[in-house]
Design an enzyme around this catalytic site. Sequence first.
Site, PDB file in Angstrom:
ATOM      1  CE  LYS A 101      24.021  53.394  32.956  1.00 23.55           C
ATOM      2  NZ  LYS A 101      24.923  51.618  32.634  1.00 23.55           N
TER       3      LYS A 101
HETATM    4  C1  LIG Z   1      26.286  52.131  32.028  1.00 26.80           C
HETATM    5  C2  LIG Z   1      26.576  51.078  31.929  1.00 26.80           C
HETATM    6  C3  LIG Z   1      27.850  50.948  32.630  1.00 26.80           C
HETATM    7  C4  LIG Z   1      28.554  51.096  32.791  1.00 26.80           C
HETATM    8  O1  LIG Z   1      28.461  51.593  34.604  1.00 26.80           O
HETATM    9  P1  LIG Z   1      29.380  53.233  35.472  1.00 26.80           P
HETATM   10  O2  LIG Z   1      28.096  53.190  36.459  1.00 26.80           O
HETATM   11  O3  LIG Z   1      28.832  53.789  34.508  1.00 26.80           O
HETATM   12  O4  LIG Z   1      30.611  53.180  35.738  1.00 26.80           O
HETATM   13  C5  LIG Z   1      28.789  49.021  32.434  1.00 26.80           C
HETATM   14  N1  LIG Z   1      27.696  48.131  31.377  1.00 26.80           N
HETATM   15  C6  LIG Z   1      26.991  48.796  31.306  1.00 26.80           C
HETATM   16  C7  LIG Z   1      26.195  47.447  30.773  1.00 26.80           C
HETATM   17  C8  LIG Z   1      25.733  49.841  31.296  1.00 26.80           C
HETATM   18  O5  LIG Z   1      24.623  49.864  30.747  1.00 26.80           O
END
Ligand SMILES: *Cc1c(COP(=O)(O)O)cnc(C)c1O
Length: 450
Positions: A101
């Site tokens: 993120k």
């Molecule tokens: C947010 C997240 C995901 C999922 O990603 P999306 O873009 O919502 O499909 C997978 N793994 C981790 C560690 C995350 O923080």
Amino acid sequence: MLNFEQAATRGLAPDGGLYVPANWPTFGTNELRALVGKSYRETALEVLLRFSGDSIPADELGQIIDDAYKHFDHPDIAPLREIRPDVHMLELFHGPTLSFKDYALQFLGRVMDWSLKKNAQHLTVVGATSGDTGSAAISAVAGRDTIDLYMLHPFQRVSEMQRRQMTTNQNSNIFNYAIDGTFDDCQAIVKTIFNDHEVQRRHSLGAVNSINWGRISAQVVYYFYAALQLGAPDQSVRFAVPTGNFGNVFAAWTAARMGLPIADIIVCSNANDILTRFFETGEMKKHGVRQTVTPSMDIEVSSNFERFLFELFERDGTEVESLIQSLNQTGSFSVSNSKLLEAQSHFSACRVNDAETCQSIARHFEQTGDIIDPHSAVALSAVERLPDDSNVPTVVVATAHPAKFPETIEHTLGAQVPTPKQLREIIELPERYRCLSSDPDELKTLMLAA
Ligand SMILES: *Cc1c(COP(=O)(O)O)cnc(C)c1O
């Protein structure tokens, strides 16, 4: 029509729809070849310029990118490591809060700040988090006087590490709330706040969840960066992506749409397999969310899937709206066989249960001595399971650092993950957050008084 700057700063369209570029920019083979060997930041500038057009001057976009990735703890920003012949791991956990993120939010927070300063505006961002978005958003906007951030998390339903990453922030523009309810309750409050006229009169509201196009655009970069190291444009590449809200896989789809040769995108789900079932049957049907060892993927309604539907139905917004309405009202919708075949030509899908996830962590540790996080292990397990006779290099997208999920790692390996410095600091700091009920009026009253 909005430009990139405006879409990124607002996040959410006033009619509840999602922003997408009016036209998909593309890279020809020679343009791709010119990107081979470029650093992460140089690649980011080339890719993001295609989206930002003339809404952000190139030199200022370059400065925003340099600044956004300055504090990542690996010189490659998103290192690619070969873990066995023709299988590579793309490590997206080298940012300040140790999940992928950060790659989007460190960029987006700076774009928002740049835009708000330029226009002498102030924005109140309200968001809900099931874990990783909250800390990444807080880290990206803390201390900025252009933005106040209200972040809602479900009380006692995020890990202690994830909570501390949010609540130990001491900046006065950060407001953390623990909601007595689930993640869905948090999101319902955010929706109510966004539609409330009194709040709208008092605050100019913005969104940073993964429906913000600015986030997806920044995630497209690492698909280019990885594929170009593995032989693109002359060699195509396969990506396995742990999936929740469909944001990260949609970024991979976007990279392919822009001309990057991607042979396959594997949508990897945990027990919450609504997407995998869709790609198997053409029916999207809600079952109810289950708790798993991969909490960031415990999602049923993947909001970014709407963007793919929009493309699948040749940008027929009315058609997509009726499918989404059917999902909301009856809990399901179906697409025709020809649409399913079309969808399958872009994506494969795989479900991985908790036992398989933990086996994958254990096997990888035995084989390499490296500890991977449960979300990354879902993607690795899918790659181990799916037949592959294509001979294309495969990239497992590693979305978080294992130290964010110490309980699962200890339970699986009987070993402790060394705590990285980003987490060591927060263990000592005092926490600051308020508990609220799931009644949106409580937050509304606080926001009107602010
Ligand atoms: C947010 C997240 C995901 C999922 O990603 P999306 O873009 O919502 O499909 C997978 N793994 C981790 C560690 C995350 O923080």
